[in-house]
Design a protein around this motif. Structure first.
Motif, short mmCIF file in Angstrom:
data_model
loop_
_atom_site.label_atom_id
_atom_site.label_comp_id
_atom_site.label_asym_id
_atom_site.label_seq_id
_atom_site.Cartn_x
_atom_site.Cartn_y
_atom_site.Cartn_z
N TRP A 139 0.83 -1.21 0.00
CA TRP A 139 0.00 0.00 0.00
C TRP A 139 0.87 1.26 0.00
O TRP A 139 0.58 2.23 -0.72
N ALA A 140 1.91 1.25 0.82
CA ALA A 140 2.79 2.42 0.90
C ALA A 140 3.46 2.68 -0.46
O ALA A 140 3.57 3.84 -0.90
N GLU A 141 3.87 1.62 -1.11
CA GLU A 141 4.51 1.76 -2.43
C GLU A 141 3.51 2.30 -3.46
O GLU A 141 3.84 3.19 -4.25
N ILE A 142 2.30 1.73 -3.44
CA ILE A 142 1.27 2.18 -4.39
C ILE A 142 0.89 3.63 -4.12
O ILE A 142 0.77 4.44 -5.05
N ASP A 143 0.71 3.98 -2.85
CA ASP A 143 0.32 5.36 -2.49
C ASP A 143 1.42 6.35 -2.88
O ASP A 143 1.12 7.47 -3.31
N ALA A 144 2.66 5.93 -2.72
CA ALA A 144 3.77 6.82 -3.09
C ALA A 144 3.77 7.05 -4.60
O ALA A 144 3.96 8.19 -5.07
N GLU A 145 3.53 5.99 -5.35
CA GLU A 145 3.49 6.15 -6.81
C GLU A 145 2.29 7.01 -7.22
O GLU A 145 2.39 7.84 -8.13
#
Length: 229
Positions: A139-145
């Protein structure tokens, strides 16, 4: 388009289904553990009560034996009755001791079950924690992207007329996240249909700064050197 893809990916991470399955298993194992703990508690109380009953019978038998051994009772009938009572108490004590042993066996079985289920709960909980950690990282990776895409989009649309941006957003919402599509080799890459000759002529004759749209899906067509015009 990319934001829609990221939102879909966020909602459909494999870890989400994994966590749901594990949490169902965890709930079941916890319920079994509570039942085993309840049984252990019940048998502990039952064993205590049975041991108290044995002790009471033993004390009464000891008192009767003391009376018998003291010689204070001289009546043959009273002696016979006392001896019968001592024998009866001995049998009663034996029966109660059997009860204690049976309860102890059930208590030990419940304790073993509690130990086993405690291990299962801890194991499943560890798996839940692991899957949750992987989900949160994804989720953190997706939200950052997604944040990066939003910032890039904000810079891209800064010079786009408001009415064109409004049209694009409306089409994007209506067309499943794709409001504009490239015109490639006379084919709209949004609906995958080839433009007929009339549509192609209209697009050819349209000024470069004019917004042209696909007659089939209504998406904004993006003209490139590979459009086949």
């Amino acid at each position: 388009m990319r934001l829609s893809q990221l939102a879909h990916k966020r909602k459909n991470l494999p870890e989400l289904a994994e966590i749901q399955t594990l949490e169902g298993d965890l709930t079941q194992q916890r319920d079994l553990l509570v039942a085993a703990q309840t049984e252990e508690s019940d048998t502990t109380r039952e064993q205590t009560k049975a041991e108290q009953d044995v002790d009471q019978v033993r004390q009464r038998a000891a008192r009767d034996q003391q009376r018998l051994d003291s010689g204070a009772i001289t009546s043959p009938k009273d002696l016979e009755n006392l001896q019968k009572e001592i024998a009866s108490l001995a049998k009663r004590q034996g029966d109660l001791e059997d009860v204690v042993l049976e309860v102890m066996e059930r208590r030990e079985s419940a304790q073993e079950r509690v130990t086993e289920l405690t291990g299962r709960v801890e194991s499943v909980q560890a798996k839940v924690n692991d899957a949750t950690g992987r989900r949160d990282a994804a989720w953190a990776e997706i939200d950052a992207e997604a944040d990066t895409v939003r910032k890039e989009r904000a810079l891209t649309v800064a010079d786009i007329p408001a009415d064109l941006l409004k049209l694009y957003d409306r089409l994007r919402e209506k067309q499943g996240g794709l409001g504009a599509a490239r015109l490639y080799q006379r084919r709209c890459e949004g609906c995958r249909l080839e433009l007929d000759i009339t549509e192609l002529n209209d697009v050819r004759s349209a000024p470069a700064d004019k917004v042209v749209r696909c007659e089939n899906c209504s998406r904004i067509l993006v003209r490139t050197p590979d459009s086949g015009l």
